[in-house]
Scaffold this motif. Structure first.
Motif, PDB file in Angstrom:
ATOM      1  N   LEU A   1       0.879  -1.263  -0.066  1.00 47.96           N
ATOM      2  CA  LEU A   1       0.036   0.092   0.149  1.00 47.96           C
ATOM      3  C   LEU A   1       0.900   1.304   0.006  1.00 47.96           C
ATOM      4  CD1 LEU A   1      -2.818   1.290   0.209  1.00 47.96           C
ATOM      5  CD2 LEU A   1      -2.662   1.146   2.500  1.00 47.96           C
ATOM      6  N   ASP A   2       1.903   1.090   0.922  1.00 48.66           N
ATOM      7  CA  ASP A   2       2.707   2.397   0.902  1.00 48.66           C
ATOM      8  C   ASP A   2       3.388   2.471  -0.535  1.00 48.66           C
ATOM      9  OD1 ASP A   2       2.224   2.899   3.437  1.00 48.66           O
ATOM     10  OD2 ASP A   2       4.295   1.767   4.252  1.00 48.66           O
ATOM     11  N   ALA A   3       3.948   1.701  -1.104  1.00 47.92           N
ATOM     12  CA  ALA A   3       4.580   1.627  -2.709  1.00 47.92           C
ATOM     13  C   ALA A   3       3.526   2.140  -3.572  1.00 47.92           C
ATOM     14  CB  ALA A   3       5.023   0.184  -2.935  1.00 47.92           C
ATOM     15  N   ALA A   4       2.323   1.556  -3.455  1.00 50.55           N
ATOM     16  CA  ALA A   4       1.344   1.981  -4.317  1.00 50.55           C
ATOM     17  C   ALA A   4       1.009   3.680  -4.360  1.00 50.55           C
ATOM     18  CB  ALA A   4       0.029   1.442  -4.239  1.00 50.55           C
ATOM     19  N   SER A   5       0.960   3.998  -2.849  1.00 44.53           N
ATOM     20  CA  SER A   5       0.717   5.402  -2.629  1.00 44.53           C
ATOM     21  C   SER A   5       1.852   6.313  -3.247  1.00 44.53           C
ATOM     22  CB  SER A   5       0.473   5.547  -1.201  1.00 44.53           C
ATOM     23  OG  SER A   5      -0.568   5.023  -0.784  1.00 44.53           O
ATOM     24  N   ALA A   6       2.789   5.867  -3.018  1.00 36.87           N
ATOM     25  CA  ALA A   6       4.120   6.748  -3.683  1.00 36.87           C
ATOM     26  C   ALA A   6       3.987   6.598  -5.055  1.00 36.87           C
ATOM     27  CB  ALA A   6       5.240   5.919  -3.366  1.00 36.87           C
ATOM     28  N   ARG A   7       3.576   5.504  -5.639  1.00 36.43           N
ATOM     29  CA  ARG A   7       3.198   5.472  -7.064  1.00 36.43           C
ATOM     30  C   ARG A   7       2.195   6.276  -7.589  1.00 36.43           C
ATOM     31  NH1 ARG A   7       4.082   0.072  -6.592  1.00 36.43           N
ATOM     32  NH2 ARG A   7       1.839  -0.330  -7.010  1.00 36.43           N
ATOM     33  N   LEU A   8       1.142   6.428  -6.742  1.00 36.31           N
ATOM     34  CA  LEU A   8       0.322   7.461  -7.147  1.00 36.31           C
ATOM     35  C   LEU A   8       0.467   8.883  -7.033  1.00 36.31           C
ATOM     36  CD1 LEU A   8      -2.924   7.722  -7.765  1.00 36.31           C
ATOM     37  CD2 LEU A   8      -3.272   7.501  -5.338  1.00 36.31           C
ATOM     38  N   ALA A   9       1.128   8.907  -6.049  1.00 33.49           N
ATOM     39  CA  ALA A   9       1.802  10.568  -5.854  1.00 33.49           C
ATOM     40  C   ALA A   9       2.704  10.875  -6.894  1.00 33.49           C
ATOM     41  CB  ALA A   9       2.594  10.641  -4.452  1.00 33.49           C
ATOM     42  N   THR A  10       3.511   9.946  -7.449  1.00 28.18           N
ATOM     43  CA  THR A  10       4.367  10.404  -8.620  1.00 28.18           C
ATOM     44  C   THR A  10       3.442  10.565  -9.932  1.00 28.18           C
ATOM     45  OG1 THR A  10       6.000   9.003  -7.555  1.00 28.18           O
ATOM     46  CG2 THR A  10       6.241   9.514  -9.943  1.00 28.18           C
ATOM     47  N   VAL A  11       2.644   9.602 -10.031  1.00 31.86           N
ATOM     48  CA  VAL A  11       1.702   9.806 -11.172  1.00 31.86           C
ATOM     49  C   VAL A  11       0.880  11.270 -10.996  1.00 31.86           C
ATOM     50  CG1 VAL A  11      -0.461   8.861 -12.428  1.00 31.86           C
ATOM     51  CG2 VAL A  11       1.399   7.414 -11.792  1.00 31.86           C
ATOM     52  N   GLU A  12       0.105  11.436  -9.864  1.00 28.20           N
ATOM     53  CA  GLU A  12      -0.407  12.635  -9.779  1.00 28.20           C
ATOM     54  C   GLU A  12       0.442  13.841 -10.023  1.00 28.20           C
ATOM     55  OE1 GLU A  12      -2.138  12.428  -5.725  1.00 28.20           O
ATOM     56  OE2 GLU A  12      -3.890  11.544  -6.601  1.00 28.20           O
ATOM     57  N   ALA A  13       1.603  13.910  -9.704  1.00 31.20           N
ATOM     58  CA  ALA A  13       2.622  15.193  -9.898  1.00 31.20           C
ATOM     59  C   ALA A  13       2.896  15.049 -11.246  1.00 31.20           C
ATOM     60  CB  ALA A  13       3.963  14.827  -8.987  1.00 31.20           C
ATOM     61  N   THR A  14       3.151  13.979 -12.117  1.00 32.22           N
ATOM     62  CA  THR A  14       3.543  13.966 -13.610  1.00 32.22           C
ATOM     63  C   THR A  14       2.333  14.409 -14.074  1.00 32.22           C
ATOM     64  OG1 THR A  14       5.036  12.251 -13.167  1.00 32.22           O
ATOM     65  CG2 THR A  14       4.219  12.518 -15.399  1.00 32.22           C
TER      66      THR A  14
END
Length: 98
Positions: A59-72
Motif C-alpha cells: 500500500l505504501d509503494a502504491a501510494s508513492a506511485r500514485l503521488a508520482t503519477v499525480e505530480a506527473t
C-alpha cells in the motif's frame, strides 16, 4: 497360586489402571509436543501479521506511485495548458499578406 474370589476384580482394576496410565502417557506426550511447536492459532496469527506487513508495504509503494503519477499528470497538464495558449496566440494573430 490359588484364585480368590477377588482376583477377577483385581485383574480388572489392574487392566483399567494400565489403560489409564497409557492414556495419561499419551496425553503428556501430546502436551509436550504442543508446547514445543507453535499452536495452530499462533501460526495463523504469525501468517496474518506477515500478510498485514506485506500488504502495508504494498500500500505504501502504491501510494508513492500514485503521488508520482499525480505530480506527473499535474506537470503535463500545465505544459499542455501553456502549449494550448501558445497555439491560440499564434492563431489569434492577424495574418500578414505576403
Amino acid at each position: 497360586m490359588s484364585q480368590t474370589p477377588d482376583r477377577p476384580n483385581v485383574d480388572h482394576a489392574l487392566a483399567r489402571l494400565d489403560t489409564v496410565l497409557t492414556r495419561l502417557e499419551a496425553s503428556v506426550a501430546h502436551r509436550l509436543e504442543a508446547e514445543r511447536e507453535p499452536g495452530d492459532l499462533e501460526t495463523e496469527l504469525a501468517i496474518m501479521a506477515e500478510d498485514r506487513a506485506r500488504l502495508a508495504a504494498e500500500l505504501d509503494a502504491a501510494s508513492a506511485r500514485l503521488a508520482t503519477v499525480e505530480a506527473t499528470t499535474s506537470d503535463v497538464g500545465h505544459r499542455l495548458g501553456r502549449a494550448i495558449e501558445a497555439v491560440e496566440g499564434v492563431l489569434a494573430r492577424p495574418r500578414v499578406a505576403r
